[in-house]
Design a protein around this motif. Structure first.
Motif, PDB file in Angstrom:
ATOM      1  N   LEU A 226       0.827  -1.207   0.000  1.00 21.11           N
ATOM      2  CA  LEU A 226       0.000   0.000   0.000  1.00 21.11           C
ATOM      3  C   LEU A 226       0.860   1.254   0.000  1.00 21.11           C
ATOM      4  O   LEU A 226       0.558   2.234  -0.698  1.00 21.11           O
ATOM      5  N   GLY A 227       1.944   1.244   0.770  1.00 16.91           N
ATOM      6  CA  GLY A 227       2.829   2.405   0.798  1.00 16.91           C
ATOM      7  C   GLY A 227       3.443   2.695  -0.563  1.00 16.91           C
ATOM      8  O   GLY A 227       3.504   3.848  -1.002  1.00 16.91           O
ATOM      9  N   GLU A 228       3.884   1.654  -1.254  1.00 13.71           N
ATOM     10  CA  GLU A 228       4.462   1.830  -2.584  1.00 13.71           C
ATOM     11  C   GLU A 228       3.420   2.345  -3.573  1.00 13.71           C
ATOM     12  O   GLU A 228       3.692   3.247  -4.377  1.00 13.71           O
ATOM     13  N   ILE A 229       2.234   1.776  -3.504  1.00 11.67           N
ATOM     14  CA  ILE A 229       1.161   2.193  -4.413  1.00 11.67           C
ATOM     15  C   ILE A 229       0.760   3.641  -4.149  1.00 11.67           C
ATOM     16  O   ILE A 229       0.555   4.425  -5.097  1.00 11.67           O
ATOM     17  N   SER A 230       0.646   4.016  -2.889  1.00 13.91           N
ATOM     18  CA  SER A 230       0.256   5.394  -2.562  1.00 13.91           C
ATOM     19  C   SER A 230       1.299   6.393  -3.046  1.00 13.91           C
ATOM     20  O   SER A 230       0.954   7.488  -3.512  1.00 13.91           O
ATOM     21  N   GLN A 231       2.580   6.034  -2.938  1.00 16.77           N
ATOM     22  CA  GLN A 231       3.631   6.909  -3.447  1.00 16.77           C
ATOM     23  C   GLN A 231       3.490   7.113  -4.957  1.00 16.77           C
ATOM     24  O   GLN A 231       3.621   8.234  -5.470  1.00 16.77           O
ATOM     25  N   CYS A 233       0.748   6.723  -6.795  1.00 16.32           N
ATOM     26  CA  CYS A 233      -0.478   7.478  -7.094  1.00 16.32           C
ATOM     27  C   CYS A 233      -0.264   8.965  -6.868  1.00 16.32           C
ATOM     28  O   CYS A 233      -0.724   9.809  -7.652  1.00 16.32           O
ATOM     29  N   PHE A 234       0.458   9.305  -5.793  1.00 12.64           N
ATOM     30  CA  PHE A 234       0.763  10.712  -5.517  1.00 12.64           C
ATOM     31  C   PHE A 234       1.625  11.300  -6.627  1.00 12.64           C
ATOM     32  O   PHE A 234       1.390  12.415  -7.101  1.00 12.64           O
ATOM     33  N   ALA A 235       2.624  10.533  -7.062  1.00 11.23           N
ATOM     34  CA  ALA A 235       3.508  11.011  -8.130  1.00 11.23           C
ATOM     35  C   ALA A 235       2.753  11.199  -9.438  1.00 11.23           C
ATOM     36  O   ALA A 235       3.094  12.078 -10.241  1.00 11.23           O
ATOM     37  N   GLY A 240      -8.323  11.951  -5.586  1.00 15.84           N
ATOM     38  CA  GLY A 240      -9.032  11.002  -4.733  1.00 15.84           C
ATOM     39  C   GLY A 240      -8.169   9.797  -4.389  1.00 15.84           C
ATOM     40  O   GLY A 240      -6.974   9.722  -4.684  1.00 15.84           O
ATOM     41  N   LEU A 241      -8.826   8.807  -3.760  1.00 13.20           N
ATOM     42  CA  LEU A 241      -8.126   7.627  -3.257  1.00 13.20           C
ATOM     43  C   LEU A 241      -8.575   6.334  -3.922  1.00 13.20           C
ATOM     44  O   LEU A 241      -8.111   5.259  -3.543  1.00 13.20           O
ATOM     45  N   TRP A 247      -5.814  -0.268  -7.233  1.00 13.49           N
ATOM     46  CA  TRP A 247      -4.476  -0.778  -7.533  1.00 13.49           C
ATOM     47  C   TRP A 247      -4.087  -1.893  -6.568  1.00 13.49           C
ATOM     48  O   TRP A 247      -3.550  -2.928  -6.968  1.00 13.49           O
ATOM     49  N   LEU A 248      -4.374  -1.697  -5.295  1.00 11.16           N
ATOM     50  CA  LEU A 248      -4.036  -2.715  -4.304  1.00 11.16           C
ATOM     51  C   LEU A 248      -4.825  -3.999  -4.542  1.00 11.16           C
ATOM     52  O   LEU A 248      -4.278  -5.105  -4.479  1.00 11.16           O
ATOM     53  N   ARG A 249      -6.105  -3.860  -4.845  1.00 11.14           N
ATOM     54  CA  ARG A 249      -6.926  -5.050  -5.127  1.00 11.14           C
ATOM     55  C   ARG A 249      -6.455  -5.754  -6.405  1.00 11.14           C
ATOM     56  O   ARG A 249      -6.399  -6.985  -6.465  1.00 11.14           O
ATOM     57  N   ALA A 250      -6.143  -4.966  -7.430  1.00  6.63           N
ATOM     58  CA  ALA A 250      -5.699  -5.558  -8.692  1.00  6.63           C
ATOM     59  C   ALA A 250      -4.354  -6.256  -8.528  1.00  6.63           C
ATOM     60  O   ALA A 250      -4.122  -7.320  -9.119  1.00  6.63           O
TER      61      ALA A 250
END
Length: 335
Positions: A226-231, A233-235, A240-241, A247-250
């Motif tokens: 989740l931390g990697e994915i959130s980084q 997504c921010f980039a 939104g979220l 992404w995490l589910r996929a």
């Protein structure tokens, strides 16, 4: 007579799209797949082929002219008028349960209907409160929408609600094109023989999807992933979220597809474009406009106006004495 669908395993190329469809079948909570591409690219063929991989095997097409009542269900008028009972009459969402709901040209549907479909696809439940009835039923289906961007686009708010998004190449290579046509002709000539020819590959695909669905719950949605994915997504500057969650589910579905016990970097990378393609903001930096250098203000005495500058035909001012008529210096009297 049994109606045969063109086997998904027999589709030429489109490997990324086939993977995205399988991931949505493994975890329908991903929120469906939106396929972009011109007409004649076998989008409906792919969707029908996916239905054969699901336990229910249902394939329901939503026509463009469908009303909200036909989609969600409504009061059974025969029971209401004949028996005086408020009974629910199921709609397309109930029929699509455990199968595929296919919406061709989803961008041409009214926005509120698209919103309704996406709600049901994400929750797996259809809740109806209307006409004196309150009914709730399962609607766990894989939503597949197609669109041709040349005929109109979806609003960003609706586009974001589709879990995954892909675009089909409208110009496959000549060898690939020939093989696509060859297999289509073979299927049209003898569907039974063609399905039999691809039965082993199709069964292997179905078994793999079923095994991944059973294995899905055992894979943790861990904080590291989740931390990697959130980084990322921010980039990418997504709003939104929803992108983070999808992404995490996929990625988890991809791990289950591989038969792995945990989400790994390869799973995160494999689904990145599926998730971000329709959500990534294009923020190309714009170079500031070049400011022209300031021109020094010359003294009027140093650079007198040249002929032709200012108002057309304007002459320098001349000092005139009262009562005396002076002739402008550039005029001469005729003899």
């Amino acid at each position: 007579m049994t109606e045969h669908h063109f086997p998904l395993a027999a589709v030429v190329g489109a490997d990324s799209l086939k993977l995205a469809l399988c991931l949505a079948a493994i975890d329908p909570a991903i929120g469906g797949v939106l396929i972009e591409g011109p007409r004649g690219m076998a989008k409906s063929t792919l969707a029908r082929g996916l239905a054969d991989l699901l336990d229910g095997g249902r394939f329901v097409t939503l026509p463009l002219g469908a009303s909200e009542e036909r989609i969600v269900g409504t009061l059974d008028l025969d029971a209401a008028l004949g028996q005086g009972q408020a009974r629910f009459s199921p709609g397309l969402l109930a029929r699509a349960d455990a199968g595929v709901l296919y919406v061709d040209e989803v961008n041409l549907l009214p926005d509120h209907l698209v919103d309704l479909l996406l709600d049901a696809a994400a929750s797996g439940v259809n809740h109806v409160e209307r006409d004196g009835i309150s009914h709730r039923h399962a609607a766990r289906f894989v939503l597949i929408g197609t669109m041709n961007v040349e005929e109109g686009e979806l609003r960003p708010q609706l586009l974001d609600r589709f879990g995954l998004n892909l675009a089909l190449d409208g110009q496959p290579q000549p060898v690939e094109r020939a093989e696509i046509v060859r297999r289509r002709l073979a299927f049209d000539a003898s569907p039974d023989a063609f399905v039999q020819r691809w039965q082993a590959e199709q069964q292997a695909l179905a078994t793999r999807c079923q095994s991944a669905r059973q294995h899905l719950a055992a894979i943790a949605l861990d904080d590291v992933s989740l931390g990697e994915i959130s980084q990322r997504c921010f980039a990418a500057g997504v709003d939104g979220l929803r992108a983070d969650l999808v992404w995490l589910r996929a990625a988890r579905a991809h791990a289950a597809w591989r038969g792995a016990g945990a989400i790994e970097p390869v799973d995160i990378d494999a689904v990145e474009d599926f998730v971000l393609r329709h959500r990534r903001r294009q923020q190309a930096p714009q170079a500031p406009a070049a400011t022209p250098p300031e021109r020094p203000q010359a003294q009027q005495s140093e650079q007198p106006p040249q002929q032709g500058e200012g108002q057309w035909g304007e002459l320098p001012a001349q000092v005139q004495a009262m009562g005396e008529r002076r002739v402008p210096p550039r005029w001469t009297k005729k003899p």
